[in-house]
Each structure stands twice: as C-alpha cells, then as structure tokens.
Design an enzyme around this catalytic site. Structure first.
Site, PDB file in Angstrom:
ATOM      1  N   CYS A 217       1.048  11.052  -4.775  1.00 53.75           N
ATOM      2  CA  CYS A 217       1.211  10.912  -6.221  1.00 53.75           C
ATOM      3  C   CYS A 217       0.706  12.149  -6.952  1.00 53.75           C
ATOM      4  O   CYS A 217       1.050  12.370  -8.116  1.00 53.75           O
ATOM      5  CB  CYS A 217       0.496   9.663  -6.725  1.00 53.75           C
TER       6      CYS A 217
ATOM      7  N   GLU B 233      -3.317   2.668 -10.717  1.00 53.92           N
ATOM      8  CA  GLU B 233      -3.005   4.059 -10.390  1.00 53.92           C
ATOM      9  C   GLU B 233      -1.540   4.092  -9.983  1.00 53.92           C
ATOM     10  O   GLU B 233      -1.139   3.420  -9.034  1.00 53.92           O
ATOM     11  CB  GLU B 233      -3.902   4.584  -9.267  1.00 53.92           C
TER      12      GLU B 233
ATOM     13  N   LYS C  28      -4.675  -6.645   0.236  1.00 55.75           N
ATOM     14  CA  LYS C  28      -3.280  -6.669   0.654  1.00 55.75           C
ATOM     15  C   LYS C  28      -2.779  -5.230   0.800  1.00 55.75           C
ATOM     16  O   LYS C  28      -2.587  -4.520  -0.187  1.00 55.75           O
ATOM     17  CB  LYS C  28      -2.391  -7.404  -0.356  1.00 55.75           C
TER      18      LYS C  28
ATOM     19  N   GLN D 222      13.080   5.414   1.926  1.00 52.35           N
ATOM     20  CA  GLN D 222      12.556   6.583   1.228  1.00 52.35           C
ATOM     21  C   GLN D 222      13.399   7.818   1.507  1.00 52.35           C
ATOM     22  O   GLN D 222      13.635   8.642   0.613  1.00 52.35           O
ATOM     23  CB  GLN D 222      11.105   6.832   1.634  1.00 52.35           C
TER      24      GLN D 222
ATOM     25  N   GLU E 209       9.949  10.807 -10.697  1.00 48.28           N
ATOM     26  CA  GLU E 209       9.191  10.974  -9.457  1.00 48.28           C
ATOM     27  C   GLU E 209      10.082  10.693  -8.255  1.00 48.28           C
ATOM     28  O   GLU E 209      10.680   9.625  -8.150  1.00 48.28           O
ATOM     29  CB  GLU E 209       7.975  10.048  -9.437  1.00 48.28           C
TER      30      GLU E 209
ATOM     31  N   GLY F  14       0.341   2.052  -6.855  1.00 47.28           N
ATOM     32  CA  GLY F  14       1.752   1.935  -6.506  1.00 47.28           C
ATOM     33  C   GLY F  14       2.616   2.510  -7.602  1.00 47.28           C
ATOM     34  O   GLY F  14       2.208   3.415  -8.332  1.00 47.28           O
ATOM     35  N   SER F  15       3.819   1.980  -7.738  1.00 45.89           N
ATOM     36  CA  SER F  15       4.788   2.523  -8.684  1.00 45.89           C
ATOM     37  C   SER F  15       4.489   2.080 -10.108  1.00 45.89           C
ATOM     38  O   SER F  15       3.776   1.097 -10.339  1.00 45.89           O
ATOM     39  CB  SER F  15       6.198   2.064  -8.302  1.00 45.89           C
TER      40      SER F  15
ATOM     41  N   GLY G  64       3.283  -1.528 -11.402  1.00 46.99           N
ATOM     42  CA  GLY G  64       2.025  -1.525 -12.136  1.00 46.99           C
ATOM     43  C   GLY G  64       2.131  -2.266 -13.458  1.00 46.99           C
ATOM     44  O   GLY G  64       1.211  -2.991 -13.854  1.00 46.99           O
TER      45      GLY G  64
END
Length: 481
Positions: free
Chosen positions: A283, A249, A172, A330, A382, A225-226, A230
């Site tokens: 990241c 991650e 996905k 974003q 972040e 992802g975030s 996660g």
C-alpha cells in the site's frame, strides 16, 4: 495433504469446509488445506474472547510482557522457517520474507516493553482537596482483519499491542495467506496464551469478517484492506445499537517526486525499490513517479536499464529480485490496467508481459509507463501490482501540486539535494508519511504508521501511538477531604 485448524478458546478446532493453499510461484505446490470457519465458530471465538477479557485485562504489565517476549523470541528463532513459508505462500522473495518474519518478532518484543510503559497522568487540582487521575485501560475484545500482502508483520503490529494493553483478540487473516496466520497462531498458543485471549478464525471476509463487524460483543475492529471494504467496515461499526471503535488502513497511490537536483542513482533505486519490489503489492508502493523536465529523460533511461537487470522468478530461488503476483485474480487486474494505460495513450516503455518460468506461476515483468497525464486511470487508481507511471512536470511547484492531487494520502517521497525543497515538501505533502531520498515503502516498528484522506481513518498503528486505539481513557476524581 495436511489439514490446519482454527484456534478457538484454547483449542484447535476442525471445520466443515477447507481451502487449498497454493504456491503462486508453483501452482503444483500445495502448502496444505486450511479450515474455513463458519459463522457459528466465529461466534464461539467472540464468546471466548469476551469471557477471557475480564481476567486478562487485569493481569499485570509484567505478565503481559513475559508472554509477548516469549512470542517475539520464538518468532525470531524461527524466522528462516517462517520466511520460507511466507515466500512459498504469498510470493514475496525469500530475503524479503525472512526480513518480514524478523520484523514480526521485533514488533512483539517492542510491545512486550510497552506493556510495562503504559502511563497515565495526575493533573493539578482546580478544586481544593480533589485529586484528578487520568489512566488508560484496555478497550475490550478486539476483532482484527488483516490483508494478504504482509501476512506476518501486519497481524503482528495489530495483535501485539492489543495483547500488551490487556485486550483479547479474534484474528481473521486474509483468505489467501492462512499458512502464515496459522504459524503465528501456533507460536502464540505455544507461548502459553490463556484460553480465549487469542483466537484464530480463518475464512472468507464476507462471512467471518462480517461476523466480527456485526458482533455487539467486540469493542473494536482493526482493519487493513481496500477502500471499498474499509467503508463497509466503518458503516458496520456504527450501525445499530452496538457502536464500536474502528481503525482503518486502506489504499495508496503514492507519489515519488524526483527533482532536477536529485542524485540520479539514489532516485533510481528509490523508484525501483518502492514501485516494484514485493511485486508492487504494498500500500506504500510509489506507483506515481513525478519527474521534473531536466532529469526526466536520464531518469527514465536509468530506470529502464535497472529494470532490465531484475530477475523475476520463483520466490524461493536464489537471486530472484521479484516474485510472482499473489494469485490469478490479481494478475488479471494488473494486466487489465496495463491494457487500460495503453488505450489511454500512455507509452509502455518496459515490461508488462506475462513470463514463463520453470514452474507454473503468476509471473509478470515490471511495467513502466511514460507520457502519463494526471487524468489517466493508471495515474489515479490503485493497481497493487508491479506497475508504475512517470509524469513529466516543469518544476517543484507543479510536482508538489500533482503529488497532492489524489484522494489518497498514505506515503509520499521526494528525491532532491535541495534543503529548501525537501523542507517545504515535508511540511506540505498531504500524506501521513514522508520519505526523503528513500523509497516510499519501508517503515520502522517503533514509529507511527498511517495516512490521510482515503488511505486511513482513526488512530495510528505501531509504536507508542498504538495505545490510542487499543486503550480507552478514564478520568477519576477523588475527594481527599
């Protein structure tokens, strides 16, 4: 307008719902309409992967090598075309995008070799006549949930080891980058992957990602992802009666320490590359620049001068250094943090402005803040955009302490000519990756990738370390008499 379908059980499958994929450099440029899978189609893909696993996991390493080599060779042969699509879809500059496509091809070729190198152990006896063998076997059907910022490389470094070690895949991609995912799936299909071994289901994470997490038939989830998402992935993977292996991650707030003895030109290039290239949407971006007193003013002046030279424009234009922010949401987040930084008392010494260009796009000049303290949100959270902060410190000890004072721990860098300080930093930086006189962003496909603390959980990705996640260990005892 062209329509692009999901790939399930060896067939391109239409959907009831489609999403329009637009170019962030030119909002009038529509790349195509991409299928959004339903929960039912996700279930079909999972069923196909589960069914195909028995046969695929028992193929020879040579068979898996040959498939991955065909995939890697085709990606490399088409890297210019794939890079152009990536740049058009995600906003990465064309040279960066072509480089990423090439990296994806290299990853598949590396894991083609790994399919033939998966080794076990024969342990010495402790009981007379009893042999002990330790082998690695495929984990099972794997769900792969990938981000939008590296839409070819990150899927490649998940899909390639999964297939190399005999697993089947349900992939996905992020909703923002279906074009790159479709192109990769098309290459995998044309390379002759058996039906059900690889499946592509595009769509919203809240629907399709959740379906993968909830399925008792998948044995592992690899997610990038975030942090918030996660944690939800982790909770879902251990809930109920179908615990599955998971690999996460997540975010980063990566420091780059610049000491008084650093080579100024090297430090500036490390900072600008790490913080602002790829529009800061990495990241591993060095969003925290921690600079000692003696070099601080010269460093800030040199970074400002370098930023003034950078060209922010359409990702496909020759000479563009920084492309657009990936989408409107974003961009709004980046602008919110720039406003927050100013309200907190930091000084915006460069950039931070929405730019008008020949085409309608999400263009933002790279923002540099000085006078930043460790308690400010722009130094702790972040942002995931072209925004960097500079914090002045007295000496190396204070720089190291501040470098580690974060819940993240993905990448950390230092610019220095002191062997003493470099050696100490490599040992004491609380990060999964340490860069010396290099940008914090940028890794090799044969080396492990991953971090500590809230940045990562589970086995490392890439290189031979990928086997830790995609295989399970079996210990076999044989009484020989």
């Amino acid at each position: 307008m062209d329509r692009y379908f999901n790939y399930i059980a060896g067939e391109w499958t239409a959907a009831d719902e489609y999403t329009v994929n637009r170019n962030p450099s030119d909002l009038d440029d529509v790349i195509g309409e991409y299928a959004r899978a339903s929960e039912g189609q996700a279930a079909q893909a999972i069923d196909a992967a589960d069914t195909a696993f028995a046969a695929w996991s028992r193929t020879t390493g040579q068979q898996r090598h040959d498939l991955l080599k065909r995939i890697g060779d085709q990606i490399l042969a088409r890297k210019e075309e794939l890079g152009r699509l990536l740049a058009r879809e995600e906003g990465k500059t064309l040279p960066e995008a072509i480089g990423e496509a090439g990296r994806a091809g290299q990853i598949f070729l590396f894991f083609a070799g790994e399919a033939l190198r998966l080794a076990g152990e024969k342990l010495p006896q402790t009981r007379p006549g009893v042999d002990v063998d330790v082998t690695r076997e495929a984990l099972g059907p794997i769900g792969i949930i990938a981000p939008w910022n590296f839409p070819l490389a990150i899927p490649a470094w998940k899909i390639a080891p999964a297939l190399a070690y005999g697993n089947t895949v349900v992939f996905k991609p992020a909703d923002l980058v279906p074009g790159s995912a479709y192109a990769l799936a098309e290459i995998i299909a044309q390379a002759g992957v058996p039906a059900g071994v690889f499946n592509l289901v595009m769509g919203r994470g809240s629907r399709i990602g959740q379906a993968l997490i909830d399925s008792p038939r998948l044995r592992g989830i690899s997610f990038t992802g975030s942090v918030d998402t996660g944690r939800k992935v982790a909770a879902g993977c251990v809930a109920g009666l179908h615990m599955k292996k998971f690999q996460l991650e997540m975010g980063g707030k990566n420091p780059l320490v610049v000491l008084d003895d650093a080579d100024l030109a090297t430090a500036v290039e490390c900072a600008v590359n790490g913080a602002f290239f790829s529009t800061g949407q990495r990241c591993t971006a060095s969003s925290r620049l921690i600079v000692t007193d003696g070099i601080h003013d010269a460093f800030v002046a040199a970074v400002k001068a370098r930023l003034a030279q950078l060209k922010v424009d359409h990702a496909l234009k020759a000479g563009t250094d920084i492309g657009p922010v990936v989408d409107e949401r974003q961009l709004a987040q980046d602008l919110d943090y720039i406003a927050i930084g100013r309200c907190e008392g930091a000084e915006l010494v460069a950039g931070g402005e929405v730019l008008a260009r020949d085409t309608r796009g999400h263009f933002l000049s790279p923002a540099l803040f000085t006078g930043v303290t460790a308690d400010m949100r722009i130094a702790r959270e972040e942002i995931f955009g072209p925004v960097a902060t500079v914090t002045r410190v007295r000496d190396y000890d204070e720089a190291l302490a501040l470098s580690n004072a974060t819940p993240f721990g993905l990448s950390a860098g230092i610019c220095s000519t002191s062997l003493k300080h470099v050696t100490h930093f490599k040992r004491n930086a609380e990060a999964g990756m340490v860069m010396v006189n290099l940008a914090t962003a940028g890794v090799d496909y044969h080396a492990p990738f991953g971090g500590r603390k809230d940045s990562s959980y589970g086995a490392r990705e890439q290189g031979r370390y990928a086997a830790e996640f995609y295989t399970t260990v079996k210990t076999a005892y044989t009484y020989a008499g």
